[in-house]
Design an enzyme around this catalytic site. Structure first.
Site, PDB file in Angstrom:
ATOM      1  N   TRP A 199     -46.275 -25.096 -31.556  1.00 47.22           N
ATOM      2  CA  TRP A 199     -45.707 -23.768 -31.941  1.00 47.22           C
ATOM      3  C   TRP A 199     -45.383 -23.018 -30.623  1.00 47.22           C
ATOM      4  O   TRP A 199     -44.115 -22.485 -30.359  1.00 47.22           O
ATOM      5  CB  TRP A 199     -46.413 -22.827 -32.960  1.00 47.22           C
ATOM      6  CG  TRP A 199     -46.621 -23.555 -34.369  1.00 47.22           C
ATOM      7  CD1 TRP A 199     -47.619 -24.023 -34.805  1.00 47.22           C
ATOM      8  CD2 TRP A 199     -45.384 -24.014 -35.082  1.00 47.22           C
ATOM      9  NE1 TRP A 199     -47.206 -24.761 -36.068  1.00 47.22           N
ATOM     10  CE2 TRP A 199     -46.026 -24.478 -36.129  1.00 47.22           C
ATOM     11  CE3 TRP A 199     -43.919 -23.669 -34.840  1.00 47.22           C
ATOM     12  CZ2 TRP A 199     -45.294 -24.972 -37.229  1.00 47.22           C
ATOM     13  CZ3 TRP A 199     -43.207 -24.382 -36.077  1.00 47.22           C
ATOM     14  CH2 TRP A 199     -43.924 -24.880 -37.317  1.00 47.22           C
TER      15      TRP A 199
ATOM     16  N   ASP B 298     -47.739 -14.556 -31.164  1.00 45.69           N
ATOM     17  CA  ASP B 298     -47.685 -15.334 -32.563  1.00 45.69           C
ATOM     18  C   ASP B 298     -48.923 -15.352 -33.259  1.00 45.69           C
ATOM     19  O   ASP B 298     -49.870 -16.060 -32.607  1.00 45.69           O
ATOM     20  CB  ASP B 298     -47.049 -16.561 -32.292  1.00 45.69           C
ATOM     21  CG  ASP B 298     -46.657 -17.562 -33.547  1.00 45.69           C
ATOM     22  OD1 ASP B 298     -47.276 -16.882 -34.478  1.00 45.69           O
ATOM     23  OD2 ASP B 298     -46.199 -18.653 -33.316  1.00 45.69           O
TER      24      ASP B 298
ATOM     25  N   LYS C 191     -49.548 -18.404 -44.094  1.00 43.90           N
ATOM     26  CA  LYS C 191     -50.869 -18.829 -43.862  1.00 43.90           C
ATOM     27  C   LYS C 191     -51.836 -17.462 -44.580  1.00 43.90           C
ATOM     28  O   LYS C 191     -52.678 -18.068 -45.439  1.00 43.90           O
ATOM     29  CB  LYS C 191     -51.045 -19.006 -42.472  1.00 43.90           C
ATOM     30  CG  LYS C 191     -50.598 -20.388 -41.875  1.00 43.90           C
ATOM     31  CD  LYS C 191     -49.341 -20.452 -41.658  1.00 43.90           C
ATOM     32  CE  LYS C 191     -48.938 -21.786 -41.167  1.00 43.90           C
ATOM     33  NZ  LYS C 191     -47.660 -21.506 -40.097  1.00 43.90           N
TER      34      LYS C 191
HETATM   35  C1  PLP Z   1     -46.549 -22.139 -39.128  1.00 45.14           C
HETATM   36  C2  PLP Z   1     -46.481 -21.423 -37.880  1.00 45.14           C
HETATM   37  C3  PLP Z   1     -45.218 -21.102 -37.572  1.00 45.14           C
HETATM   38  C4  PLP Z   1     -43.987 -21.495 -38.080  1.00 45.14           C
HETATM   39  O1  PLP Z   1     -43.661 -20.459 -39.128  1.00 45.14           O
HETATM   40  P1  PLP Z   1     -42.217 -20.747 -39.746  1.00 45.14           P
HETATM   41  O2  PLP Z   1     -42.474 -19.354 -40.809  1.00 45.14           O
HETATM   42  O3  PLP Z   1     -42.233 -21.963 -40.685  1.00 45.14           O
HETATM   43  O4  PLP Z   1     -41.318 -20.630 -39.046  1.00 45.14           O
HETATM   44  C5  PLP Z   1     -45.159 -20.534 -36.242  1.00 45.14           C
HETATM   45  N1  PLP Z   1     -46.316 -20.235 -35.281  1.00 45.14           N
HETATM   46  C6  PLP Z   1     -47.536 -20.663 -35.924  1.00 45.14           C
HETATM   47  C7  PLP Z   1     -48.741 -20.334 -35.152  1.00 45.14           C
HETATM   48  C8  PLP Z   1     -47.617 -21.191 -37.061  1.00 45.14           C
HETATM   49  O5  PLP Z   1     -48.859 -21.664 -37.500  1.00 45.14           O
END
Ligand code: PLP
Length: 356
Positions: A99, A166, A190
């Site tokens: 990511w 993030d 999540k």
């Molecule tokens: C799941 C995830 C993403 C992607 O998220 P989307 O909403 O599918 O774009 C980005 N960063 C992390 C750390 C993730 O776990």
């Protein structure tokens, strides 16, 4: 049979949030209408959106001067929105996995990107340390929890340049000192809500510093000024997210949640280390994620991987297959995963070992 949902995302949500969502789909806030069919500008829905924002602020103790916005497009769209809004000349990124890489790649469309450190040399099984962030960077981007590789930055670092994080897969898993960040963002699916809504906690004074023109929907200011109602927001995920935050508040908030999460993670890591069949992929305890726990078969028992996988499936374990870039197993132990599920997985590992 009880199922134990270890999915990495979309993932387990609190039962109460799902039950309240079902009710709202049938009759939302006594309107006689489904939440699927009400206006996002109705007073009933505005109350939901306001409540979701105020629970965000309360649970994370967000200081004045920050705004929480609910957007579409997932965390992946934020990978582009961030440099669009913040990158003038140069940005710094910490490369801790898939990511983080995706975020870094998007920033390259907008300017110079410095990868200050990377853990790629060991397939991202640790968090790099001892690096220097260039003092002329417009911002430093980190991924606090690396969902795929099972590493996590569990503290709020001091940073001389604006810090952007993030927190898709560990938001609300621990108390966060929001004042250390200019922006915290994440996809919902999540720890917060069903897929479809993206949150951003924005320090308002951090905006307006780039020279480029920003298209309306990409500009954080648009969403701040319109209370996330510039266009139609993801109504249903926001509702479920609000219910998730109510559940979290009733449980005692993020501090108590963190205590429970650490307890769950320790139960599982301890078993992985005790059980002769398995080894954890992240050696350094400090770097171990409390949200995504990765483990593989011990070298001498490699051939038992499929057997264990089948055995665990029969016992009701869902979603424990590791990501293809790591292999083995990954148990995601998000906020809403009950301790009983972790115990059930541990019992399964013990029972499997005793048969070998
Ligand atoms: C799941 C995830 C993403 C992607 O998220 P989307 O909403 O599918 O774009 C980005 N960063 C992390 C750390 C993730 O776990």
């Amino acid at each position: 049979m009880n199922v134990h949902n270890f999915n990495a995302g979309p993932s387990v949500l609190p039962e109460s949030a799902i039950k309240e969502t079902i009710k709202a789909i049938e009759n939302f806030a006594n309107t006689g209408m489904s939440i699927l069919s009400v206006s996002h500008r109705s007073k009933e829905f505005i109350a939901v959106s306001d409540m979701a924002e105020s629970l965000f602020k309360e649970l994370l103790d967000i200081p004045d001067g920050y705004k929480v916005v609910f957007l579409g497009g997932g965390a992946s769209t934020q990978f582009m929105m961030i440099p669009y809004n913040y990158l003038n000349k140069k940005a710094a990124y910490l490369n801790t996995g898939t990511w983080a890489n995706k975020a870094l790649k998007e920033a390259k469309f907008f300017g110079e990107v410095v990868e200050v450190a990377s853990s790629k040399d060991k397939n991202y099984n640790y968090i790099p340390k001892g690096y220097t962030v260039p003092s002329d960077a417009d911002y430093f981007h980190i991924t606090t929890n690396n969902t795929i590789f099972g590493t996590e930055i569990k503290h709020d670092m001091d940073c001389k340049v604006p810090l952007i994080a993030d927190m898709s897969s560990d938001i609300f898993s621990r108390p966060v000192d929001v004042s250390k960040y200019d922006l915290i963002y994440g996809g919902a699916q999540k720890n917060f809500a069903p897929a479809g809504v993206t949150f951003a906690i924005v320090k308002i004074s951090s905006l307006g510093k780039v020279s480029r023109a920003i298209p309306t929907m990409i500009d954080y200011k648009t969403h701040i000024e319109n209370d996330s109602m510039f266009n139609t927001p993801p109504v249903l995920p926001i509702f479920t997210g609000m219910e998730t935050l109510k559940w979290l508040k009733n449980l005692g908030g993020v501090k108590e949640m963190n205590r429970i999460n650490v307890e769950k993670a320790n139960i599982l890591y301890n078993e992985i280390e005790r059980n002769k069949l398995f080894i954890p992929t992240v050696e350094n305890h400090e770097d171990r994620s409390i949200m995504n726990i990765c483990f593989v078969m011990n070298e001498n028992y490699k051939e038992l991987e499929k057997d264990f996988s089948d055995f665990a499936t029969k016992k009701g374990m869902i979603g424990i297959k590791g990501h293809r870039s790591v292999g083995g197993f990954r148990a995601s132990t998000y906020n809403a995963l009950p301790k009983e599920s972790v115990q059930a997985l541990v019992d399964t590992m013990k029972e499997f070992e005793s048969k070998k």
